[in-house]
Design an enzyme around this catalytic site. Structure first.
Site, PDB file in Angstrom:
ATOM      1  N   SER A  50       0.713  -1.026  -0.186  1.00  0.00           N
ATOM      2  CA  SER A  50      -0.025   0.408  -0.275  1.00  0.00           C
ATOM      3  C   SER A  50       0.592   1.142  -0.140  1.00  0.00           C
ATOM      4  O   SER A  50       2.021   1.460   0.430  1.00  0.00           O
ATOM      5  CB  SER A  50      -1.070   0.274   1.148  1.00  0.00           C
ATOM      6  OG  SER A  50      -1.380   1.222   1.159  1.00  0.00           O
ATOM      7  N   LYS A  74      -3.652   2.115  -2.185  1.00  0.00           N
ATOM      8  CA  LYS A  74      -2.901   3.213  -1.529  1.00  0.00           C
ATOM      9  C   LYS A  74      -4.078   3.635  -0.298  1.00  0.00           C
ATOM     10  O   LYS A  74      -5.721   3.140  -0.769  1.00  0.00           O
ATOM     11  CB  LYS A  74      -2.908   4.796  -2.101  1.00  0.00           C
ATOM     12  CG  LYS A  74      -2.568   5.916  -1.621  1.00  0.00           C
ATOM     13  CD  LYS A  74      -1.532   7.429  -2.542  1.00  0.00           C
ATOM     14  CE  LYS A  74      -0.972   7.691  -2.060  1.00  0.00           C
ATOM     15  NZ  LYS A  74      -0.699   8.102  -0.499  1.00  0.00           N
ATOM     16  N   ILE A 100       4.075  11.996   3.252  1.00  0.00           N
ATOM     17  CA  ILE A 100       2.624  11.937   2.811  1.00  0.00           C
ATOM     18  C   ILE A 100       1.354  12.100   2.970  1.00  0.00           C
ATOM     19  O   ILE A 100       1.291  12.387   2.541  1.00  0.00           O
ATOM     20  CB  ILE A 100       2.835  10.415   1.609  1.00  0.00           C
ATOM     21  CG1 ILE A 100       3.550   9.515   1.121  1.00  0.00           C
ATOM     22  CG2 ILE A 100       1.400  10.860   0.356  1.00  0.00           C
ATOM     23  CD1 ILE A 100       4.774  10.611  -0.116  1.00  0.00           C
ATOM     24  N   GLY A 101       1.139  11.682   4.123  1.00  0.00           N
ATOM     25  CA  GLY A 101      -0.432  12.012   4.954  1.00  0.00           C
ATOM     26  C   GLY A 101      -1.070  11.750   4.837  1.00  0.00           C
ATOM     27  O   GLY A 101      -2.443  12.304   4.235  1.00  0.00           O
ATOM     28  N   CYS A 165       0.539   4.037  10.061  1.00  0.00           N
ATOM     29  CA  CYS A 165       0.802   5.016   9.349  1.00  0.00           C
ATOM     30  C   CYS A 165       1.154   6.347  10.772  1.00  0.00           C
ATOM     31  O   CYS A 165       0.453   6.836  11.382  1.00  0.00           O
ATOM     32  CB  CYS A 165      -0.427   5.685   8.711  1.00  0.00           C
ATOM     33  SG  CYS A 165       0.029   7.200   8.105  1.00  0.00           S
ATOM     34  N   ASN A 227       4.554  -1.959   9.131  1.00  0.00           N
ATOM     35  CA  ASN A 227       4.358  -0.683   8.570  1.00  0.00           C
ATOM     36  C   ASN A 227       5.816   0.021   8.383  1.00  0.00           C
ATOM     37  O   ASN A 227       6.748  -0.540   9.019  1.00  0.00           O
ATOM     38  CB  ASN A 227       3.754   0.141   9.123  1.00  0.00           C
ATOM     39  CG  ASN A 227       2.881   1.402   8.743  1.00  0.00           C
ATOM     40  OD1 ASN A 227       3.737   2.053   7.366  1.00  0.00           O
ATOM     41  ND2 ASN A 227       1.389   1.398   8.549  1.00  0.00           N
ATOM     42  N   GLY A 252      11.935   0.484   2.984  1.00  0.00           N
ATOM     43  CA  GLY A 252      14.047  -0.195   1.898  1.00  0.00           C
ATOM     44  C   GLY A 252      14.527  -0.368   3.122  1.00  0.00           C
ATOM     45  O   GLY A 252      13.905  -1.767   4.034  1.00  0.00           O
ATOM     46  N   GLY A 278       8.811  -4.977   4.259  1.00  0.00           N
ATOM     47  CA  GLY A 278       9.786  -4.001   5.331  1.00  0.00           C
ATOM     48  C   GLY A 278      11.107  -4.466   3.989  1.00  0.00           C
ATOM     49  O   GLY A 278      11.608  -5.514   4.252  1.00  0.00           O
ATOM     50  N   THR A 301       8.720  -0.199  -1.287  1.00  0.00           N
ATOM     51  CA  THR A 301      10.506   0.705  -2.021  1.00  0.00           C
ATOM     52  C   THR A 301      11.132   0.739  -2.635  1.00  0.00           C
ATOM     53  O   THR A 301      11.270   1.367  -3.933  1.00  0.00           O
ATOM     54  CB  THR A 301      10.828   1.236  -0.484  1.00  0.00           C
ATOM     55  OG1 THR A 301      10.149   2.013   0.414  1.00  0.00           O
ATOM     56  CG2 THR A 301      11.793   2.430  -1.589  1.00  0.00           C
TER      57      THR A 301
END
Lengths: 338, 299
Positions: A50, A74, A100-101, A165, A227, A252, A278, A301
């Protein structure tokens, strides 16, 4: 634990998902690449995480979306969100900090503009849901369920509940770090849907297994680990944080060992499947997660560098299975020697 | 848009920190247009860079003899990604995602074009000028262009076609590099300016445009269009000036970028009305009055 009663979810509004097999010249028996998460079939164990793949269409020219195992959208919130101020990205050694929020067009636009396209894909479509309040999560899942009942529009194959998040002031990680809230929210959402509910966990906690058990008690069908980790980078020339919102979420290869350890711990603390994510950039990285206990994985990533990474990873996993004489992906998590 | 490997034709120094990259362009892909960009992947164990790096196209051309199409980019060695890139030589290959983003608009019939480039932002402006020249538009009667640099020493040497020994073309005796020739012609059609006045016009590219414009009869009573690429303060000045002069203005922006295709929303810039635009997918070229250039928190 409240397991869904229906066993196949891939069939809503389209053809059932067929698990992928690959020939094994050494043994003659086909490799079973498909996995099943609470009754949802994924054709192979490699999904796209996501927030890194938009709503699929952005990458359609570059990647054959029907070859990936699952597409985690997303995040979708109730109202449209513009997101956080710029700059939102900072590269760090083998890592990326983002803030990004949860920028997204909101539930209504998602249902009207994004979902119809997603329903044309033959990979599993898992809608990531976020909110600032428990009520918001309830209304988003409820809204998509309602849309699924509407005239042939179809819905999600599963939901991934984003309680992790780090880049929003309300909700997000604030929910995911409190076991009581995680259990209560999961239980409320459980009542709204029979489709698989996946809770995405934050590593920014004292004991991730504690939160994992709370989600399981609330009725989660699976857990996503992990996350992003909270991270910060400073520009020593301008004397400013490199992210406008000061800190963000680190992803990453830098966080891969943290994710593998979290999957190892969580998969032994609960009896529901764990989805590993991850820092996965290669088949070997994905195999680390699968061996540590993950049922399947997500690539995030790495997509930014190599959009076709998921396809290469699927092929690499199949090659490894042939070499090791492993017949199905499900067998891999039992192979770790301690 | 495609993800492909390309062969480097040339990767040569044009100033202390700037390089001119030329690479082969695949036949089965639409040609790049001025304003568009690509991303390259820094590879190999010695590269500490993780993400792809965006670079703007500075030119495109097809050699009449060989029929080979090549694209150009001007870049500055800034960090690990561009340092890695600067180490590659002719014949080596590069992983590209291209072409990405939108384009500068061409002037409408009767419209005069005012093009301004600042620093490494001159690349897309030169590409734009080469397109205008190709369309038969002429300096002073159809367009004015100015390029701004800090000092005389930082002005690049873009006579790439004559830099013997640094390109594969010369080894092969190919004397007609179409892309590089069009870049050099565009450079020659530009007014040069330096901040410190150590060479050419003293002042910014926009100051130089203003000065040249004053003595130009062709521009009087004609509508005009600004196209600019450069540092944020320069773009803010383009927005201010174009609003005051009631002229159209388009600026190309730069921002940290991850996906390059509009998926991650990482490369946003503030727009008027409290919203954000994505440099990669909504831009990189924007109407100047769409952006909120006041915050200074862009690139």
């Amino acid at each position: 634990m409240n397991q869904p009663e229906t066993s196949v979810f891939g069939g809503i509004g389209r053809e059932k998902i067929t698990p992928e097999t690959a020939g094994s010249p050494e043994t003659g028996a086909p490799l079973e690449l498909g996995v099943s998460i609470a009754g949802l079939t994924m054709r192979n164990p490699v999904g796209v995480a996501s927030g890194t793949f938009g709503y699929g269409q952005e990458y359609a020219e570059l990647v054959d979306l029907n070859r990936i195992g699952a597409l985690y959208t997303k995040a979708v919130t109730l109202e449209p969100r513009a997101g956080n101020p710029a700059p939102r990205l900072a590269e760090t050694p083998m890592g990326l900090i983002n803030s990004i929020g949860l920028a997204n067009p909101g539930l209504d636009a998602f249902i009207t503009d994004k979902l119809p396209y997603l329903r044309t894909l033959s990979c599993a479509v898992i809608v990531n849901v976020a909110g600032s309040s428990e009520e918001e999560y309830v209304r988003v899942v409820g809204g998509i369920e309602e849309a699924a009942c509407g005239a042939g529009s179809g819905g999600a194959d599963a939901y991934e509940i984003n309680v992790s998040c780090p880049n929003v002031s309300h909700g997000g990680m604030a929910f995911g770090t409190d076991p009581a809230v995680v259990e209560r929210l999961t239980a409320r959402l459980r009542k709204l849907t029979r489709r698989p509910l996946i809770v995405k966990l934050s590593p920014n906690v004292t004991d991730i297994a504690h939160i994992a058990r709370a989600a399981e008690s609330g009725g989660a069908d699976a857990l996503t680990c992990i996350n992003t980790l909270v991270g910060m980078a400073v520009d020593t020339e301008t004397l400013k944080p490199r992210i406008a919102r000061i800190s963000g979420g680190l992803s990453g290869p830098a966080i891969r060992p943290v994710g593998v350890a979290a999957v190892y711990r969580v998969s032994r603390a609960v009896s529901i499947p764990v989805i590993g994510v991850g820092g996965i950039a290669s088949a070997n990285d994905a195999l680390e997660y699968l061996l540590a206990g993950a049922a399947c994985v997500q690539v995030g990533t790495a997509l930014f560098s190599r959009p076709t990474a998921p396809i290469e990873i699927i092929e690499g996993i199949a090659g490894w299975m042939r070499r090791k004489g492993v017949r199905s992906v499900d067998e891999i998590r039992g192979l770790l020697e301690i | 848009m495609k993800n492909f490997r390309t062969e480097i034709i040339a990767n040569m120094p044009v100033s202390d920190r700037w390089r001119l990259l030329e690479f082969e362009w695949p036949d089965d892909l639409g040609v790049p247009e001025p304003g568009q960009f690509f991303t390259f992947l820094p590879e190999g164990g010695s590269s500490p860079a993780l993400l792809r790096r965006p670079l703007a196209f500075a030119g495109f051309g097809k050699d009449s003899g060989s029929g080979r199409a090549t694209a150009l980019s001007l870049y500055q060695i800034r960090g690990p990604g561009t340092s890695w890139l600067s180490g590659l030589g002719p014949g080596e290959t590069l992983d590209l995602l291209a072409p990405l983003g939108n384009t500068f608009p061409l002037p409408q019939a009767g419209e005069f074009a005012l093009a301004a480039g600042g620093g490494i932002g001159i690349g897309p402006v030169l590409f734009y000028l080469s397109k205008l020249l190709k369309l038969g538009l002429r300096q002073n009667s159809d367009f004015l262009a100015a390029l701004g640099f800090r000092t005389g020493d930082s002005i690049p040497d873009l006579r790439g076609g004559s830099t013997a020994g640094t390109t594969r073309d010369h080894a092969a005796g190919d004397a007609d590099p179409a892309a590089r020739l069009s870049l050099f012609r565009a450079f020659e059609a530009s007014i040069l300016a330096t901040d410190d006045g150590s060479a050419h016009f003293r002042g910014t590219a926009l100051d130089a445009l203003k000065a040249a414009e004053g003595s130009l009869r062709a521009l009087q009573s004609r509508p005009a269009l600004y196209c600019a690429c450069g540092p944020m303060p320069m773009l803010a000045e383009v927005a201010r000036r174009s609003a005051a002069e009631q002229r159209r203005a388009y600026v190309s922006v730069e921002q940290w970028m991850a996906c390059g295709v509009g998926a991650c929303h990482g490369c946003v810039l503030p727009a008027r009305g409290g919203t954000f635009v994505r440099a990669c997918a909504d831009g990189p070229v924007f109407e100047a009055n769409v952006l909120d250039l006041s915050s200074g928190r862009g690139a």
